[in-house]
Design a protein around this motif. Structure first.
Motif, PDB file in Angstrom:
ATOM      1  N   LEU A 164       0.832  -1.204   0.000  1.00 32.97           N
ATOM      2  CA  LEU A 164       0.000   0.000   0.000  1.00 32.97           C
ATOM      3  C   LEU A 164       0.869   1.258   0.000  1.00 32.97           C
ATOM      4  CD1 LEU A 164      -2.890  -0.930   2.476  1.00 32.97           C
ATOM      5  CD2 LEU A 164      -2.822  -1.119  -0.008  1.00 32.97           C
ATOM      6  N   LEU A 165       1.996   1.199   0.687  1.00 34.06           N
ATOM      7  CA  LEU A 165       2.932   2.325   0.684  1.00 34.06           C
ATOM      8  C   LEU A 165       3.495   2.542  -0.713  1.00 34.06           C
ATOM      9  CD1 LEU A 165       4.823   1.640   4.032  1.00 34.06           C
ATOM     10  CD2 LEU A 165       3.321   3.576   3.551  1.00 34.06           C
ATOM     11  N   THR A 166       3.835   1.437  -1.384  1.00 32.41           N
ATOM     12  CA  THR A 166       4.346   1.550  -2.759  1.00 32.41           C
ATOM     13  C   THR A 166       3.271   2.084  -3.688  1.00 32.41           C
ATOM     14  OG1 THR A 166       5.812  -0.336  -2.352  1.00 32.41           O
ATOM     15  CG2 THR A 166       5.468   0.307  -4.643  1.00 32.41           C
ATOM     16  N   ALA A 167       2.046   1.596  -3.534  1.00 35.04           N
ATOM     17  CA  ALA A 167       0.931   2.065  -4.372  1.00 35.04           C
ATOM     18  C   ALA A 167       0.690   3.555  -4.157  1.00 35.04           C
ATOM     19  CB  ALA A 167      -0.327   1.270  -4.061  1.00 35.04           C
ATOM     20  N   ALA A 168       0.772   4.012  -2.909  1.00 35.08           N
ATOM     21  CA  ALA A 168       0.569   5.434  -2.616  1.00 35.08           C
ATOM     22  C   ALA A 168       1.649   6.286  -3.261  1.00 35.08           C
ATOM     23  CB  ALA A 168       0.561   5.650  -1.105  1.00 35.08           C
ATOM     24  N   LEU A 169       2.889   5.799  -3.240  1.00 33.51           N
ATOM     25  CA  LEU A 169       3.986   6.534  -3.878  1.00 33.51           C
ATOM     26  C   LEU A 169       3.778   6.628  -5.382  1.00 33.51           C
ATOM     27  CD1 LEU A 169       6.785   7.864  -3.782  1.00 33.51           C
ATOM     28  CD2 LEU A 169       7.771   5.570  -4.012  1.00 33.51           C
ATOM     29  N   VAL A 170       3.351   5.532  -6.005  1.00 33.13           N
ATOM     30  CA  VAL A 170       3.095   5.531  -7.446  1.00 33.13           C
ATOM     31  C   VAL A 170       2.003   6.545  -7.789  1.00 33.13           C
ATOM     32  CG1 VAL A 170       2.193   4.166  -9.378  1.00 33.13           C
ATOM     33  CG2 VAL A 170       3.867   3.157  -7.814  1.00 33.13           C
ATOM     34  N   ILE A 171       0.921   6.560  -7.014  1.00 31.47           N
ATOM     35  CA  ILE A 171      -0.174   7.500  -7.266  1.00 31.47           C
ATOM     36  C   ILE A 171       0.284   8.936  -7.056  1.00 31.47           C
ATOM     37  CG2 ILE A 171      -2.457   8.240  -6.474  1.00 31.47           C
ATOM     38  CD1 ILE A 171      -3.020   5.306  -5.767  1.00 31.47           C
ATOM     39  N   GLU A 172       1.100   9.136  -6.030  1.00 32.74           N
ATOM     40  CA  GLU A 172       1.636  10.480  -5.757  1.00 32.74           C
ATOM     41  C   GLU A 172       2.423  11.003  -6.956  1.00 32.74           C
ATOM     42  OE1 GLU A 172       4.969  12.482  -2.795  1.00 32.74           O
ATOM     43  OE2 GLU A 172       4.153  10.502  -2.337  1.00 32.74           O
ATOM     44  N   ASN A 173       3.271  10.167  -7.536  1.00 31.77           N
ATOM     45  CA  ASN A 173       4.049  10.591  -8.705  1.00 31.77           C
ATOM     46  C   ASN A 173       3.200  10.647  -9.965  1.00 31.77           C
ATOM     47  OD1 ASN A 173       6.428  10.955  -7.291  1.00 31.77           O
ATOM     48  ND2 ASN A 173       7.120   8.854  -7.602  1.00 31.77           N
ATOM     49  N   LEU A 174       2.107   9.869  -9.997  1.00 31.73           N
ATOM     50  CA  LEU A 174       1.183   9.946 -11.130  1.00 31.73           C
ATOM     51  C   LEU A 174       0.508  11.316 -11.201  1.00 31.73           C
ATOM     52  CD1 LEU A 174      -0.725   6.534 -11.386  1.00 31.73           C
ATOM     53  CD2 LEU A 174       0.699   7.619 -13.131  1.00 31.73           C
ATOM     54  N   VAL A 175       0.232  11.897 -10.044  1.00 27.15           N
ATOM     55  CA  VAL A 175      -0.365  13.232 -10.018  1.00 27.15           C
ATOM     56  C   VAL A 175       0.535  14.226 -10.740  1.00 27.15           C
ATOM     57  CG1 VAL A 175      -1.063  15.138  -8.506  1.00 27.15           C
ATOM     58  CG2 VAL A 175      -1.650  12.782  -7.899  1.00 27.15           C
ATOM     59  N   THR A 176       1.815  14.148 -10.445  1.00 31.27           N
ATOM     60  CA  THR A 176       2.782  15.026 -11.104  1.00 31.27           C
ATOM     61  C   THR A 176       2.835  14.758 -12.598  1.00 31.27           C
ATOM     62  OG1 THR A 176       4.123  15.047  -9.095  1.00 31.27           O
ATOM     63  CG2 THR A 176       5.184  15.783 -11.117  1.00 31.27           C
ATOM     64  N   LEU A 177       2.850  13.479 -12.975  1.00 30.18           N
ATOM     65  CA  LEU A 177       2.907  13.119 -14.390  1.00 30.18           C
ATOM     66  C   LEU A 177       1.687  13.638 -15.135  1.00 30.18           C
ATOM     67  CD1 LEU A 177       4.081  11.606 -16.818  1.00 30.18           C
ATOM     68  CD2 LEU A 177       2.997   9.519 -15.957  1.00 30.18           C
ATOM     69  N   PHE A 178       0.503  13.443 -14.596  1.00 30.99           N
ATOM     70  CA  PHE A 178      -0.734  13.892 -15.240  1.00 30.99           C
ATOM     71  C   PHE A 178      -0.744  15.407 -15.419  1.00 30.99           C
ATOM     72  CE2 PHE A 178      -2.847   9.784 -14.483  1.00 30.99           C
ATOM     73  CZ  PHE A 178      -3.614   9.696 -15.632  1.00 30.99           C
ATOM     74  N   LEU A 179      -0.430  16.126 -14.350  1.00 26.75           N
ATOM     75  CA  LEU A 179      -0.494  17.581 -14.405  1.00 26.75           C
ATOM     76  C   LEU A 179       0.544  18.150 -15.373  1.00 26.75           C
ATOM     77  CD1 LEU A 179      -1.082  18.480 -10.638  1.00 26.75           C
ATOM     78  CD2 LEU A 179      -2.739  18.452 -12.495  1.00 26.75           C
ATOM     79  N   THR A 180       1.755  17.594 -15.323  1.00 23.57           N
ATOM     80  CA  THR A 180       2.806  18.074 -16.229  1.00 23.57           C
ATOM     81  C   THR A 180       2.466  17.769 -17.671  1.00 23.57           C
ATOM     82  OG1 THR A 180       4.425  17.600 -14.475  1.00 23.57           O
ATOM     83  CG2 THR A 180       5.288  18.038 -16.680  1.00 23.57           C
ATOM     84  N   ALA A 181       1.962  16.559 -17.924  1.00 27.43           N
ATOM     85  CA  ALA A 181       1.599  16.177 -19.291  1.00 27.43           C
ATOM     86  C   ALA A 181       0.489  17.069 -19.835  1.00 27.43           C
ATOM     87  CB  ALA A 181       1.169  14.716 -19.330  1.00 27.43           C
TER      88      ALA A 181
END
Length: 258
Positions: A103-120
């Motif tokens: 769950l910690l790994t999944a949360a980290l992935v989602i956290e970085n996905l937010v950055t990826l989505f917004l930047t893209a």
């Protein structure tokens, strides 16, 4: 279907972990999330100038090609660098609150996905308009993020659990990522690599994950994209299965050494 696999409280924990991480990361900053978005944008501009004008790499449109490959690459590298040592640094949290490590790994992935989505969104939409690219292709570009996320989660989880047993793994991952950046066609195309070395690229997991993104900047072909997408999805599912089997095997040793 997903709730049958993961209990409802798991989704609540992931939400709380992501919200807490984002809040802590941008606390007491004036620009907040903009700092993380501006960083890859500046990196894109600098690399575009260096590779297209100084090193004279002829790819048209170069900036769009660089964006298509570099944004998912930054997501891969940042998640693996942060994720490999994550479980070791949060061992007290895992023990105290009985949080599942994945769950910690999944949360980290989602956290970085937010950055990826917004930047893209911030970069790709203006570029598609500027280069007269169909905006209807953007949903397909973002669809590529699904297998990418699954694959990165699987690799990060395997690395983070192994790092509990082998502390040097974190530094090895950082070293491998620095090499992979140069041997993967991100700021250059596969055509610039000698033909007898193409097999190295074709079998590279990183290239398999990045290729579906890059096809949008090299003359989009639905058939070519679908083939690359299916390769990426197949790889991500294989990695997810591998991470599941790995966790079953290493689970007891993980908690003993945590």
């Amino acid at each position: 279907m997903l709730q049958k696999i993961l209990p409802r409280y798991c989704f609540q924990q992931i939400y709380q972990l992501v919200f807490s991480a984002l809040s802590v990361r941008y606390r007491r900053t004036y620009l907040g999330l903009l700092w993380v978005i501006l960083n890859p944008i500046f990196l894109l501009i600098v690399q575009s100038v260096v590779f297209s004008h100084i090193l004279n790499i002829k790819i048209a449109p170069y900036f769009l090609y660089l964006v298509s490959g570099l944004l998912p690459w930054l997501f891969i590298s940042q998640t693996l660098e942060m994720g490999t040592g994550q479980l070791r640094s949060q061992s007290i949290t895992i023990k105290a609150f009985f949080i599942k490590p994945y769950l910690l790994t999944a949360a980290l992935v989602i956290e970085n996905l937010v950055t990826l989505f917004l930047t893209a969104m911030l970069v790709l939409v203006p570029l598609y308009v500027y280069y007269n690219q169909p905006l209807l292709l953007l949903p397909l570009w973002f669809l590529n993020i699904l297998p990418l996320s699954i694959a990165v989660f699987s690799i990060a989880f395997i690395c983070s659990t192994l790092n509990i047993l082998f502390q040097d793994l974190r530094y090895l991952i950082m070293f491998l990522l620095s090499i992979l950046y140069f041997i993967t066609p991100i700021f250059y195309t596969k055509d610039l690599v000698p033909a007898h070395l193409h097999w190295v690229i074709d079998y590279s997991p990183v290239y398999i994950l990045l290729a579906p993104f890059q096809t949008f900047a090299l003359g989009f072909s639905p058939a070519a994209w679908l083939l690359l997408f299916l390769k990426s999805a197949t790889l991500s599912l294989c990695l997810l299965l591998l991470s599941f089997l790995h966790w079953k095997k290493i689970k007891n040793s993980f908690y003993l050494n945590l």
